[in-house]
Design an enzyme around this catalytic site. Sequence first.
Site, PDB file in Angstrom:
ATOM      1  N   ASP A  38       0.828  -1.204   0.000  1.00  0.00           N
ATOM      2  CA  ASP A  38       0.000   0.000   0.000  1.00  0.00           C
ATOM      3  C   ASP A  38       0.864   1.256   0.000  1.00  0.00           C
ATOM      4  OD1 ASP A  38      -2.714  -1.056   0.156  1.00  0.00           O
ATOM      5  OD2 ASP A  38      -2.142  -1.808   2.130  1.00  0.00           O
TER       6      ASP A  38
ATOM      7  N   ASP B 293     -10.234  -5.768  -0.898  1.00  0.00           N
ATOM      8  CA  ASP B 293      -9.236  -5.264   0.051  1.00  0.00           C
ATOM      9  C   ASP B 293      -9.935  -4.428   1.108  1.00  0.00           C
ATOM     10  OD1 ASP B 293      -7.041  -4.215   1.366  1.00  0.00           O
ATOM     11  OD2 ASP B 293      -6.454  -2.880  -0.263  1.00  0.00           O
TER      12      ASP B 293
END
EC number: 5.1.3.1
Length: 228
Positions: free
Chosen positions: A37, A175
Amino acid sequence: MASGCKIGPSILNSDLANLGAECLRMLDSGADYLHLDVMDGHFVPNITFGHPVVESLRKQLGQDPFFDMHMMVSRPEQWVKPMAVAGANQYTFHLEATENPGALIKDIRENGMKVGLAIKPGTTVEYLAPWANQIDMALVMTVEPGFGGQKFMEDMMPKVHWLRTQFPTLDIEVDGGVGPDTVQKCAEAGANMIVSGSAIMRSDDPRAVINLLRNVCSEAAQKRSLDR
């Protein structure tokens, strides 16, 4: 066909002081890929890391691990080449962050990476449709992006189901808040790439959690194929 069921631990929830070791721990526990991320403090209200960290991880982990870069940044065009040079395999950008997805998709491919396209919970899934045949993966966020450990948003599952129905061969990733208690809903809706952070990272037995997630996902995919 989509590429089968794959589990990608999100390292956002790892011990960042020992990031290389944490990634190795996940790979040794059976992870199919690593979900990295990247946040810039503008597109989302948090900052994580950039391409220098990715380059360091590639050097430490070797060429085999698949790096799925989730680019939560306001200028995704800016980081395509740096991420490619650093060793990223897939560049997943947000539809909300660019006015020209087509040009960005082309640039990502020209830099030798696969293409992922993500949408926030508030974005209508149909907006992704014009690009679905040009990308490798669609990412449906099941939390508001920016922080780990949030509560799973079950009302995002119709988006996953719509994508699976309209684009049966597309890889579909979920996610946010995904773990043993929520993966069934994701898999039944049609997701075949499962990102899980806290549930794996904070488990005493990450291998068992990864296997459970993969088995649930695979069983749902098999049932879908039989129901056709």
